[in-house]
Design an enzyme around this catalytic site. Structure first.
Site, mmCIF file in Angstrom:
data_model
loop_
_atom_site.group_PDB
_atom_site.id
_atom_site.type_symbol
_atom_site.label_atom_id
_atom_site.label_comp_id
_atom_site.label_asym_id
_atom_site.label_seq_id
_atom_site.Cartn_x
_atom_site.Cartn_y
_atom_site.Cartn_z
ATOM 1 C CB SER A 16 -0.840 0.026 1.279
ATOM 2 O OG SER A 16 -2.191 -0.119 0.969
ATOM 3 N N GLY A 22 -4.791 -0.756 0.989
ATOM 4 C CA GLY A 22 -5.029 -0.497 -0.423
ATOM 5 C C GLY A 22 -5.768 -1.689 -1.027
ATOM 6 C CG ASN A 23 -8.302 -0.904 -4.232
ATOM 7 O OD1 ASN A 23 -9.062 -0.769 -3.285
ATOM 8 N ND2 ASN A 23 -8.229 -0.005 -5.205
ATOM 9 C CG ASP A 42 4.371 -3.165 -3.814
ATOM 10 O OD1 ASP A 42 3.143 -3.106 -3.571
ATOM 11 O OD2 ASP A 42 5.072 -2.155 -4.034
ATOM 12 N NE ARG A 157 -7.910 14.527 -9.918
ATOM 13 C CZ ARG A 157 -7.486 13.289 -9.725
ATOM 14 N NH1 ARG A 157 -8.347 12.321 -9.552
ATOM 15 N NH2 ARG A 157 -6.190 13.026 -9.675
ATOM 16 C CE1 TYR A 162 -6.121 5.521 -12.757
ATOM 17 C CE2 TYR A 162 -8.155 6.729 -12.358
ATOM 18 C CZ TYR A 162 -7.301 5.680 -12.052
ATOM 19 O OH TYR A 162 -7.621 4.801 -11.042
ATOM 20 C CB THR A 197 -7.192 2.969 -0.785
ATOM 21 O OG1 THR A 197 -6.980 3.984 -1.767
ATOM 22 C CG2 THR A 197 -8.263 2.004 -1.270
ATOM 23 N N PRO A 198 -5.323 4.165 1.357
ATOM 24 C CG PRO A 198 -3.741 2.827 2.423
ATOM 25 C CD PRO A 198 -4.963 2.754 1.563
HETATM 26 N N1 LIG Z 1 -7.813 3.898 -4.369
HETATM 27 C C1 LIG Z 1 -8.822 4.293 -5.135
HETATM 28 O O1 LIG Z 1 -9.654 5.129 -4.754
HETATM 29 C C2 LIG Z 1 -8.959 3.705 -6.520
HETATM 30 C C3 LIG Z 1 -10.049 4.087 -7.309
HETATM 31 C C4 LIG Z 1 -10.176 3.553 -8.583
HETATM 32 C C5 LIG Z 1 -9.238 2.653 -9.048
HETATM 33 N N2 LIG Z 1 -8.169 2.297 -8.267
HETATM 34 C C6 LIG Z 1 -7.185 1.360 -8.819
HETATM 35 O O2 LIG Z 1 -6.914 0.323 -7.882
HETATM 36 C C7 LIG Z 1 -5.564 -0.094 -8.027
HETATM 37 C C8 LIG Z 1 -4.864 -0.084 -6.698
HETATM 38 O O3 LIG Z 1 -5.005 1.169 -6.117
HETATM 39 P P1 LIG Z 1 -4.518 1.436 -4.615
HETATM 40 O O4 LIG Z 1 -4.853 2.859 -4.332
HETATM 41 O O5 LIG Z 1 -5.040 0.394 -3.746
HETATM 42 O O6 LIG Z 1 -2.950 1.212 -4.788
HETATM 43 P P2 LIG Z 1 -1.701 1.964 -4.116
HETATM 44 O O7 LIG Z 1 -1.525 3.298 -4.807
HETATM 45 O O8 LIG Z 1 -1.821 1.894 -2.642
HETATM 46 O O9 LIG Z 1 -0.512 1.046 -4.647
HETATM 47 C C9 LIG Z 1 -0.437 -0.332 -4.313
HETATM 48 C C10 LIG Z 1 0.981 -0.772 -4.443
HETATM 49 O O10 LIG Z 1 1.424 -0.744 -5.815
HETATM 50 C C11 LIG Z 1 2.827 -0.621 -5.779
HETATM 51 N N3 LIG Z 1 3.368 -0.258 -7.081
HETATM 52 C C12 LIG Z 1 3.360 0.972 -7.671
HETATM 53 N N4 LIG Z 1 3.990 0.903 -8.866
HETATM 54 C C13 LIG Z 1 4.390 -0.372 -9.048
HETATM 55 C C14 LIG Z 1 5.096 -1.055 -10.064
HETATM 56 N N5 LIG Z 1 5.512 -0.418 -11.167
HETATM 57 N N6 LIG Z 1 5.356 -2.373 -9.916
HETATM 58 C C15 LIG Z 1 4.961 -3.043 -8.795
HETATM 59 N N7 LIG Z 1 4.291 -2.442 -7.781
HETATM 60 C C16 LIG Z 1 4.010 -1.125 -7.912
HETATM 61 C C17 LIG Z 1 3.059 0.431 -4.696
HETATM 62 O O11 LIG Z 1 4.378 0.347 -4.190
HETATM 63 C C18 LIG Z 1 1.998 0.080 -3.671
HETATM 64 O O12 LIG Z 1 2.517 -0.682 -2.593
HETATM 65 C C19 LIG Z 1 -4.936 0.824 -9.073
HETATM 66 O O13 LIG Z 1 -4.949 0.182 -10.328
HETATM 67 C C20 LIG Z 1 -5.848 2.039 -9.069
HETATM 68 O O14 LIG Z 1 -5.835 2.746 -10.282
HETATM 69 C C21 LIG Z 1 -8.011 2.808 -7.016
#
Ligand SMILES: NC(=O)c1ccc[n+]([C@@H]2O[C@H](COP(=O)([O-])OP(=O)(O)OC[C@H]3O[C@@H](n4cnc5c(N)ncnc54)[C@H](O)[C@@H]3O)[C@@H](O)[C@H]2O)c1
Length: 267
Positions: A16, A22-23, A42, A157, A162, A197-198
């Site tokens: 995360s 996170g997801n 990760d 936004r 994206y 999420t964080p």
């Molecule tokens: N959080 C939200 O509100 C939200 C909304 C819509 C979609 N999403 C999607 O959900 C997914 C996860 O989001 P999140 O906010 O839980 O994730 P996050 O931003 O917390 O990231 C999760 C992990 O991904 C790792 N990471 C980043 N780049 C990487 C790479 N190149 N290789 C390997 N690991 C890598 C980071 O180190 C982190 O630990 C994403 O695809 C995001 O677009 C999230």
């Protein structure tokens, strides 16, 4: 129901960006609770170690791997390492991704390229190296993470790259699903809405909220028809359903997890 005993799951982005769930992190934990052995990828070793420690504290199995999902040779090596350790890959969750605001005029070309790679190439590379393993074994289940930003363009936004890349994830998933439907490989998409999420405290507050976390969080809650943001656990449970045997007839489609957001008029 939803047993994953005996299965091996690769979850990418299984850490995360900050403290909390996170997801990808929540998904790794939920799949482990159902009995899957987790191969947690990760780019941030410390982040994914937290996930491993949590899963092991609950009696689950988790192996971590530092791997940049944007680097083909690292992804290939990670898949080989998973096979060496577990001898099979039943589930792949391509969770790496994230947003950067901007439209075509203000967004530098390299940010555009990076967004497309971050959201689409990471899923492509995961599939590229895992699908042959699944095909040889006679099947598997893949879930790619999109976003409601790929379905609707509401609010003030603009984040063109994206939106384009997350819409691309949905099309990519369908294309993979149809290409491998006869080989026993299912491929679906989970589409998160506004999740608490964080990422919200870690990045969005800086990007959008003028460092006023409380206001930004209240605004995000208010925009959702059910009255609040979702969490990483909501995403994790949708992923669990899609990778389970109970979803064996479900492929080439998506589950939107957004508290009614995409069905509502933009606010
Ligand atoms: N959080 C939200 O509100 C939200 C909304 C819509 C979609 N999403 C999607 O959900 C997914 C996860 O989001 P999140 O906010 O839980 O994730 P996050 O931003 O917390 O990231 C999760 C992990 O991904 C790792 N990471 C980043 N780049 C990487 C790479 N190149 N290789 C390997 N690991 C890598 C980071 O180190 C982190 O630990 C994403 O695809 C995001 O677009 C999230």
């Amino acid at each position: 129901m939803f047993s994953l005993v005996g299965k091996v799951a690769i979850v990418t982005g299984a850490g995360s960006v900050g403290p909390g769930w996170g997801n990808g992190k929540a998904t790794a934990v939920v799949l482990a609770r159902q009995g899957a052995a987790i191969f947690a990828i990760d780019v941030n070793e410390a982040a994914v170690e937290e996930t491993r420690a949590f899963i092991e504290s609950e009696g689950g199995t988790c192996v971590t791997r530092r791997c940049d999902m944007l680097a083909a040779e690292e992804v290939q090596a990670a898949v080989a390492a998973c096979m060496q350790r577990f001898g099979r890959i039943d589930i792949l969750v391509n969770n790496v991704g994230g947003s950067h605001p901007g439209g075509p005029v203000d967004m530098p070309e390299e940010v555009w390229d990076r967004q497309i790679d971050f959201n689409l190439k990471t899923a492509f590379l995961g599939c590229k190296y895992v699908i042959p393993v699944m095909e040889a074994a006679g099947g598997g289940a893949i879930v790619n993470l999109s976003s409601v930003a790929g379905l609707r363009m509401g609010g003030a936004r603009v984040h063109s790259a994206y939106s384009a890349s997350k819409a691309g994830v949905i099309a990519f998933s369908k294309s993979v699903a149809l290409g491998y439907a006869k080989k026993g490989i299912r491929c679906n998409t989970v589409v998160p809405g506004l999740m608490h999420t964080p990422l919200v405290e870690h990045r969005l507050v800086r990007q959008l909220g003028a460092n006023d976390a409380e206001r930004l969080i209240a605004e995000r809650h208010a925009r959702v028809p059910v009255g609040h943001m979702g969490t990483g656990w909501d995403i994790a449970h949708a992923v669990l359903f899609l990778v389970s045997e109970e979803a064996k007839y479900i492929t080439a489609t998506e589950i939107v997890v957004d508290g009614g957001l995409t069905a509502s008029a933009p606010v």
